[in-house]
Design a protein around this motif. Structure first.
Motif, short mmCIF file in Angstrom:
data_model
loop_
_atom_site.label_atom_id
_atom_site.label_comp_id
_atom_site.label_asym_id
_atom_site.label_seq_id
_atom_site.Cartn_x
_atom_site.Cartn_y
_atom_site.Cartn_z
N SER A 1 -21.94 13.44 -17.31
CA SER A 1 -20.96 12.90 -16.85
C SER A 1 -20.05 12.86 -19.10
N GLN A 2 -21.14 12.75 -19.55
CA GLN A 2 -20.10 14.23 -21.10
C GLN A 2 -19.48 14.95 -20.79
N TYR B 1 -18.13 16.07 -18.07
CA TYR B 1 -16.37 15.74 -17.39
C TYR B 1 -16.02 15.11 -18.07
N ASP B 2 -16.32 13.91 -19.42
CA ASP B 2 -15.24 13.41 -20.08
C ASP B 2 -14.58 14.99 -20.55
N LYS B 3 -15.01 15.74 -21.67
CA LYS B 3 -14.40 16.29 -22.34
C LYS B 3 -13.65 17.41 -21.59
N GLU C 1 -10.45 15.53 -21.01
CA GLU C 1 -9.71 15.63 -22.46
C GLU C 1 -8.65 17.04 -22.34
N GLN D 1 -7.48 15.33 -13.31
CA GLN D 1 -8.57 14.09 -12.20
C GLN D 1 -8.84 15.16 -11.47
#
Length: 90
Positions: free
Chosen positions: A3-4, A6-8, A11, A72
């Motif tokens: 998940s981290q 994907y967050d990066k 961003e 997204q």
């Protein structure tokens, strides 16, 4: 991808202010059990897809160039494909 990660990715992609964006998905799949077909079925249908096999034909590199509407949408496609066991995202 975790998940981290994907967050990066989200961003980093979000920094681009010009959408839609031409994006290149690249995955390596084992050439077995229909894995290549599974990956291709989850890629955008309007993309330009190319393949390269390893010399021993054990793996296939799948590249898809396609205009994506948002950051997204890129994360959504990548996360679905990464659920397939044995797939490597590049």
């Amino acid at each position: 991808m975790a998940s981290q990660e994907y967050d990066k990715l989200l961003e980093k992609l979000g920094e681009n202010k010009h959408w839609p964006l031409l994006y290149m998905f690249k995955f390596i799949a084992p050439n077995e059990d229909g894995k290549v077909k599974q990956v291709v079925s989850l890629l955008p249908k309007n993309g330009q897809i190319s393949y390269k096999h390893t010399k021993n034909l054990k793996f296939v590199s799948i590249t898809c160039k396609v205009k994506m509407p948002s950051a997204q949408s890129i994360v959504d496609v990548s996360s679905e494909i990464n659920k397939i066991k044995g797939i490597i995202a590049l």
